[in-house]
Design a protein around this motif. Sequence first.
Motif, short mmCIF file in Angstrom:
data_model
loop_
_atom_site.label_atom_id
_atom_site.label_comp_id
_atom_site.label_asym_id
_atom_site.label_seq_id
_atom_site.Cartn_x
_atom_site.Cartn_y
_atom_site.Cartn_z
N PRO A 1 8.74 8.08 12.98
CA PRO A 1 10.03 8.78 13.08
C PRO A 1 9.89 10.25 13.45
CG PRO A 1 10.01 7.37 11.15
CD PRO A 1 8.61 7.37 11.68
N ARG B 1 5.20 3.81 9.58
CA ARG B 1 6.59 3.33 9.64
C ARG B 1 7.57 4.35 9.06
NH1 ARG B 1 4.38 -2.04 8.78
NH2 ARG B 1 4.18 -1.56 6.55
N LYS B 2 7.21 4.94 7.92
CA LYS B 2 8.17 5.77 7.21
C LYS B 2 8.22 7.21 7.71
CE LYS B 2 8.54 3.44 2.73
NZ LYS B 2 8.40 3.59 1.26
N ASP B 3 7.06 7.75 8.06
CA ASP B 3 7.01 9.19 8.35
C ASP B 3 6.54 9.53 9.75
OD1 ASP B 3 7.77 9.80 5.68
OD2 ASP B 3 5.72 9.47 5.02
N GLU C 1 2.13 1.93 6.35
CA GLU C 1 3.35 2.36 5.66
C GLU C 1 3.73 3.78 6.05
OE1 GLU C 1 6.62 1.65 3.19
OE2 GLU C 1 5.10 0.30 4.02
N GLU C 2 2.73 4.65 6.13
CA GLU C 2 2.99 6.04 6.53
C GLU C 2 3.46 6.11 7.98
OE1 GLU C 2 -0.47 8.31 5.68
OE2 GLU C 2 -0.24 8.16 3.51
N GLN D 1 -1.86 1.35 3.68
CA GLN D 1 -1.23 2.63 3.40
C GLN D 1 -0.91 3.39 4.69
OE1 GLN D 1 -3.46 5.08 0.70
NE2 GLN D 1 -2.09 6.84 0.88
#
Length: 249
Positions: free
Chosen positions: A103, A98-100, A95-96, A92
């Motif tokens: 960036p 990479r996505k949030d 994933e966080e 988890q």
Amino acid sequence: MTTRKTQALGSLGLDTRQIKVYQSLHKLGPASIRDVAAEAGINRGSTYETLKQLVTMGLVNYLPKGKRRVFQAEDPEQLLSLGESKQQALAQAMEELRKDIIPALKQARPEFSPGNVRFYEGDDGVELVLRDILKSTAKQGNNAYSVISTKTLRQHLYRPFPNFTRQRVQQGIGVRVIAVGEGGDDAELAERKWLPAGAGTDASYIAIYPPKVAMITLADQDYPVIVIIDSAAIASTQQLLFDTLWRFL
């Protein structure tokens, strides 16, 4: 307990003291704080705090015995549950990231800062640059980069990474080279043009692989000195100059 087993438990988040206490409980069975402390070789206060931590982690439980508590280890299968929980949490978190998180951090960074310029020395620095060229070029999807290289430096370039050209070709990465001075070996996926070397030409290597530019030169006793600039603006300007010169050669 062997080093490998200790490392495995450490990967689950157990520190050295927790491992000792946990191992002692399995050896003793239900035991008082005093007995666990003696077996683990840790003072009673620290043992009690560690036992509370292990209870929270679900690896230890306790039951009353008179006015005191007796602690005992849970079934070792509980370690698998702990590992699965860590694995899910890590997945988890990745994933966080990479996505949030990544960036957002990139967006918050200033367009250019001292951190965009890195300095390296020696053969290790040269190897780092060559590996960064392969990694960054593949990541950007360009599948090609550009180089200006002098004859004086070419003989030192691939010394720390002799398989560079083979790996470049295997990854399908092309290169255009403006060679200053004679020489330079032909290779697959490589185009080469030449410039005459002037009397004052010194050792230098410039690699343009947007958004980065790497520059290598030689200090005293042929010691490599390297600068990497991570700037899309600088890289695009250098690429424009290279492309213009390439067309006229």
